[in-house]
Design a protein around this motif. Structure first.
Motif, PDB file in Angstrom:
ATOM      1  N   GLY A 108      51.464   5.396 -30.046  1.00 52.28           N
ATOM      2  CA  GLY A 108      51.221   4.601 -28.851  1.00 52.28           C
ATOM      3  C   GLY A 108      52.263   4.804 -27.774  1.00 52.28           C
ATOM      4  N   GLN A 109      53.383   5.448 -28.122  1.00 51.20           N
ATOM      5  CA  GLN A 109      54.426   5.730 -27.141  1.00 51.20           C
ATOM      6  C   GLN A 109      54.300   7.179 -26.654  1.00 51.20           C
ATOM      7  N   SER A 110      54.777   7.432 -25.454  1.00 48.96           N
ATOM      8  CA  SER A 110      54.688   8.763 -24.867  1.00 48.96           C
ATOM      9  C   SER A 110      55.396   9.810 -25.729  1.00 48.96           C
ATOM     10  N   TYR A 111      54.704  10.926 -25.995  1.00 46.65           N
ATOM     11  CA  TYR A 111      55.319  12.026 -26.747  1.00 46.65           C
ATOM     12  C   TYR A 111      56.486  12.620 -25.962  1.00 46.65           C
ATOM     13  N   GLU A 112      56.326  12.704 -24.636  1.00 46.44           N
ATOM     14  CA  GLU A 112      57.365  13.337 -23.821  1.00 46.44           C
ATOM     15  C   GLU A 112      58.719  12.630 -24.001  1.00 46.44           C
ATOM     16  N   ARG A 113      58.677  11.306 -24.002  1.00 46.11           N
ATOM     17  CA  ARG A 113      59.923  10.547 -24.186  1.00 46.11           C
ATOM     18  C   ARG A 113      60.538  10.834 -25.546  1.00 46.11           C
ATOM     19  N   GLN A 114      59.686  10.918 -26.572  1.00 46.32           N
ATOM     20  CA  GLN A 114      60.197  11.189 -27.918  1.00 46.32           C
ATOM     21  C   GLN A 114      60.719  12.622 -28.028  1.00 46.32           C
ATOM     22  N   PHE A 115      59.996  13.589 -27.430  1.00 46.08           N
ATOM     23  CA  PHE A 115      60.475  14.975 -27.430  1.00 46.08           C
ATOM     24  C   PHE A 115      61.850  15.062 -26.779  1.00 46.08           C
ATOM     25  N   TRP A 116      61.986  14.381 -25.631  1.00 43.89           N
ATOM     26  CA  TRP A 116      63.255  14.446 -24.891  1.00 43.89           C
ATOM     27  C   TRP A 116      64.384  13.831 -25.712  1.00 43.89           C
ATOM     28  N   GLY A 117      64.124  12.686 -26.345  1.00 44.17           N
ATOM     29  CA  GLY A 117      65.155  12.026 -27.139  1.00 44.17           C
ATOM     30  C   GLY A 117      65.596  12.861 -28.320  1.00 44.17           C
ATOM     31  N   LEU A 118      64.636  13.505 -28.999  1.00 46.20           N
ATOM     32  CA  LEU A 118      64.985  14.359 -30.135  1.00 46.20           C
ATOM     33  C   LEU A 118      65.741  15.603 -29.674  1.00 46.20           C
ATOM     34  N   THR A 128      57.548   5.096 -37.550  1.00 47.80           N
ATOM     35  CA  THR A 128      56.453   4.810 -38.469  1.00 47.80           C
ATOM     36  C   THR A 128      56.080   6.102 -39.197  1.00 47.80           C
ATOM     37  N   PRO A 129      55.580   6.011 -40.432  1.00 46.91           N
ATOM     38  CA  PRO A 129      55.310   7.233 -41.216  1.00 46.91           C
ATOM     39  C   PRO A 129      54.385   8.222 -40.514  1.00 46.91           C
ATOM     40  N   GLY A 130      53.325   7.729 -39.888  1.00 44.46           N
ATOM     41  CA  GLY A 130      52.374   8.633 -39.240  1.00 44.46           C
ATOM     42  C   GLY A 130      53.000   9.453 -38.136  1.00 44.46           C
ATOM     43  N   ARG A 131      53.761   8.829 -37.239  1.00 42.75           N
ATOM     44  CA  ARG A 131      54.365   9.557 -36.112  1.00 42.75           C
ATOM     45  C   ARG A 131      55.503  10.463 -36.593  1.00 42.75           C
ATOM     46  N   VAL A 132      56.245  10.042 -37.616  1.00 41.09           N
ATOM     47  CA  VAL A 132      57.301  10.899 -38.173  1.00 41.09           C
ATOM     48  C   VAL A 132      56.677  12.164 -38.766  1.00 41.09           C
ATOM     49  N   MET A 133      55.582  12.002 -39.507  1.00 40.37           N
ATOM     50  CA  MET A 133      54.880  13.170 -40.068  1.00 40.37           C
ATOM     51  C   MET A 133      54.393  14.091 -38.953  1.00 40.37           C
ATOM     52  N   ASP A 134      53.895  13.523 -37.882  1.00 43.96           N
ATOM     53  CA  ASP A 134      53.385  14.303 -36.756  1.00 43.96           C
ATOM     54  C   ASP A 134      54.494  15.173 -36.169  1.00 43.96           C
ATOM     55  N   HIS A 135      55.681  14.580 -35.948  1.00 44.38           N
ATOM     56  CA  HIS A 135      56.801  15.349 -35.392  1.00 44.38           C
ATOM     57  C   HIS A 135      57.291  16.408 -36.376  1.00 44.38           C
ATOM     58  N   MET A 136      57.218  16.111 -37.668  1.00 42.82           N
ATOM     59  CA  MET A 136      57.609  17.123 -38.661  1.00 42.82           C
ATOM     60  C   MET A 136      56.671  18.323 -38.600  1.00 42.82           C
ATOM     61  N   ARG A 137      55.376  18.071 -38.466  1.00 39.38           N
ATOM     62  CA  ARG A 137      54.401  19.173 -38.372  1.00 39.38           C
ATOM     63  C   ARG A 137      54.605  19.992 -37.101  1.00 39.38           C
ATOM     64  N   ARG A 138      54.956  19.329 -36.013  1.00 36.15           N
ATOM     65  CA  ARG A 138      55.168  20.017 -34.743  1.00 36.15           C
ATOM     66  C   ARG A 138      56.495  20.783 -34.713  1.00 36.15           C
ATOM     67  N   GLY A 139      57.386  20.480 -35.644  1.00 30.75           N
ATOM     68  CA  GLY A 139      58.698  21.113 -35.656  1.00 30.75           C
ATOM     69  C   GLY A 139      59.684  20.480 -34.695  1.00 30.75           C
TER      70      GLY A 139
END
Length: 624
Positions: A108-118, A128-139
């Protein structure tokens, strides 16, 4: 009970904890922090609201290397709401740990903000488990540097079907990591996870033994945090309480609440760990001798309070531990007297009430918030009781000569009596027209007598006569002593706005000045007409720096719109219910205004103010 200073924490963490106002560690914190600091795996069992977030957040922050720009701690939460709450706790505790960054990632939060923070190298990730798994798959989320994995509310995550996701995430972290499980229960599926992914974990369980309490009337009110002060003063007035103890969880809340109560004419003082023993003794002696009406205290300072005639105990903040609840309410109903315990709860704290009921083997009744009409009726009853007592005793000077003159002039006896009563009531409400210092002195001079005293509803009575703005009425949850709903909706209340003084409602003065009645610094040009007038306004004040603990906000209204500092302060304090010291320098310009507010209150202020109006103009406010 242990103090945080006894847990071997760094000076930066202790400074942040002190800033939050905490003195002693909750049971789960005192038990878990030393084990986690030693690098051991842990299985923690503790109920919601017991302080477990800080129990794992403090060690996670302490063990994070600020020089390594990689994820070192991963916290999994079942919902995005909990992830946001945990993230806020991490930000508060890491305030003075330079270089340590916490990042929430959830659906539900912007991917761009999360990409920038990482990409910037956040060392602590709460997700949350779902979004953490998503970022793991994306690398975009690499876990090869993770030293600690924390699974918060494991039982909830399993019930939501996240078992496979949790196992996948744990398998993607280094085997040498430290693994932390927190759960209210430890069922078989949780034990299987623990056996599979942890190494000789130590179990920490906060036992809740059944315990009964003295015969004390126990009630709770479900109320939003920002309205607690209004409900507190309303209950004091409607029950005409003369001696009570109000418990808060933090030193900061104790200080703020005492300031609020004193400003409204109550005789209150504080008791917390920052006070010397001599200061504590002085306050307690004053309380025992009825020199105070209300003692506001933290748990650590209140242990051992022994005053027999305490009428009421307020749990302004719900305690972390059910045992502390028992100790608190044990301060009333002593020596065979009856007592009353009143607890305020909001949001998820409602579940803690059920835990306390099980622990105390007592039913705590939910009470209905009193209306303005009920408070007014209580005021009238106390006033009439005083008149009856005076009439029965007969200890008053006869006024036949004056009454005779009025009767000769044609006035009826009932009209004369009504006029006298009206004059008395108007005289009682007169202090609200005085300057703040005069009002406080006059109210305090009318201290409590042995059996009865005039009730303190003057400001509430006056404010009930004033029509509150419609937009405020529709949003208010319940009224307070200064401003109330219209008779058509007597149960609705709204936060208090600052009381105007003789010199005007927080009128701006010099280019930089302090308004005494609200303690707000105001930066403004002298109040002059619009630039089309021959008297054009002075050139706006040059740029200035915002204090470290404050954030500058932009408001779309300025001098051109007839907005002055008092309007802005009144809107902020009235809509949010925050204390006056929340607002710092106000810098009005021609078409907009800059306002410094305490950083921790920014979200609350933006949420409330962007839904309201000032002088009929729609407010648009954002971080400058």
């Amino acid at each position: 009970m242990k103090l945080f200073s006894e847990l071997g924490l760094s000076a930066e963490l202790l400074k942040a904890i002190d800033k939050l106002g905490f003195e002693q560690a909750a049971p789960i914190q005192a038990a878990a922090i030393p084990i986690l600091m030693a690098g051991r795996d842990i299985v923690g069992q503790s109920q919601t609201g017991s302080g477990k977030t800080a129990a794992f957040a403090i060690p996670a922050i302490e063990k994070t290397d600020p020089n390594l720009r990689a994820v070192q701690a991963l916290i999994l939460c079942p919902t995005r709401e909990l992830a946001m709450q945990v993230s806020e706790e991490f930000h508060k505790l890491a305030l003075f740990k330079r270089g340590v960054t916490a990042l929430p990632i959830y659906g539900g939060q912007s991917y761009e903000r999360q990409f920038w923070g990482l990409k910037q190298g956040a060392q602590i990730v709460i997700g949350t488990p779902g979004r953490v798994m998503d970022h793991m798959r994306r690398g975009t989320l690499r876990l090869d540097s993770v030293k600690m994995v924390i699974l918060d509310e494991v039982d909830v995550m399993l019930n939501m079907g996240f078992r496979d996701d949790m196992e996948t995430i744990l398998k993607g972290t280094p085997p040498a990591r430290q693994t932390v499980f927190f759960s209210a229960t430890v069922a078989k599926p949780i034990r299987e996870l623990i056996e599979k992914f942890s190494r000789n974990p130590e179990s920490v369980k906060i036992e809740q033994k059944a315990m009964t309490v003295p015969t004390v009337e126990q009630v709770y009110y479900e109320v939003d945090r920002s309205y607690k002060i209004d409900l507190l003063t309303r209950l004091i007035d409607i029950h005409d309480l003369k001696l009570g103890i109000i418990f808060c969880n933090t030193k900061r809340m104790v200080d703020d609440l005492v300031d609020h109560l004193e400003a409204q004419g109550y005789l209150a003082d504080r008791l917390h760990g920052d006070m010397t023993q001599a200061m504590r003794d002085r306050v307690m002696n004053k309380f025992r001798k009825s020199g105070l009406e209300f003692l506001v205290a933290t748990d650590i300072a209140a242990r051992g309070i022994d005053v027999d005639d305490v009428q009421v105990v307020f749990n302004y903040d719900l305690p972390y531990d059910a045992e502390d609840y028992v100790h608190r309410i044990g301060r009333t109903g002593r020596a065979g007297r009856s007592g009353r315990a009143i607890t305020f709860v909001s949001g998820r704290e409602l579940f803690q009430i059920r835990n306390i009921e099980r622990y105390t083997n007592t039913r705590i009744t939910r009470a209905k918030i009193p209306t303005a009409a009920e408070v007014e009726e209580a005021r009238d009853n106390v006033f009439l009781d005083g008149l009856r007592a005076t009439l029965k005793i007969g200890d008053f000077q006869k006024q036949e000569r004056l009454l005779g003159r009025l009767l000769e002039e044609g006035f009826s006896s009932t009209d004369i009596a009504s006029a006298c009563l009206a004059q008395i009531q108007n005289r009682e409400s007169a202090p609200s027209k005085l300057a703040p210092h005069a009002e406080s002195s006059e109210r305090q001079s009318r201290s409590r007598s042995s059996d009865s005293r005039a009730p303190r509803h003057e400001s509430l009575r006056d404010s009930d006569r004033r029509q509150a703005p419609p937009d405020r009425q529709s949003r208010g949850q319940f009224p307070n002593r200064r401003e109330h709903s219209t008779p058509s909706n007597p149960a609705v209340l709204t936060p208090a706005a600052p009381t105007p003084t003789k010199t005007g409602p927080l009128a701006p003065v010099a280019p930089v000045a302090v308004v005494a009645s609200a303690k707000v610094a105001v930066a403004t040009a002298p109040e002059t007409p619009h630039k089309t007038s021959p008297l054009a306004p002075a050139k706006p004040k040059a740029s200035r720096s915002t204090p470290p603990d404050f954030t500058r906000l932009y408001l779309n209204l300025g001098l051109e719109h007839g907005i002055v500092a008092g309007d802005i302060v009144g809107a902020i304090l009235g809509e949010t219910g925050l204390p006056a010291k929340t607002v710092g320098v106000i810098d009005p310009r021609e078409r907009h205004t800059f306002i410094d507010v305490a950083s921790e209150t920014v979200n609350a202020i933006l949420a409330k103010l962007n839904r309201t109006q000032i002088k009929g103009r729609k407010v648009k406010m954002k971080v400058a």
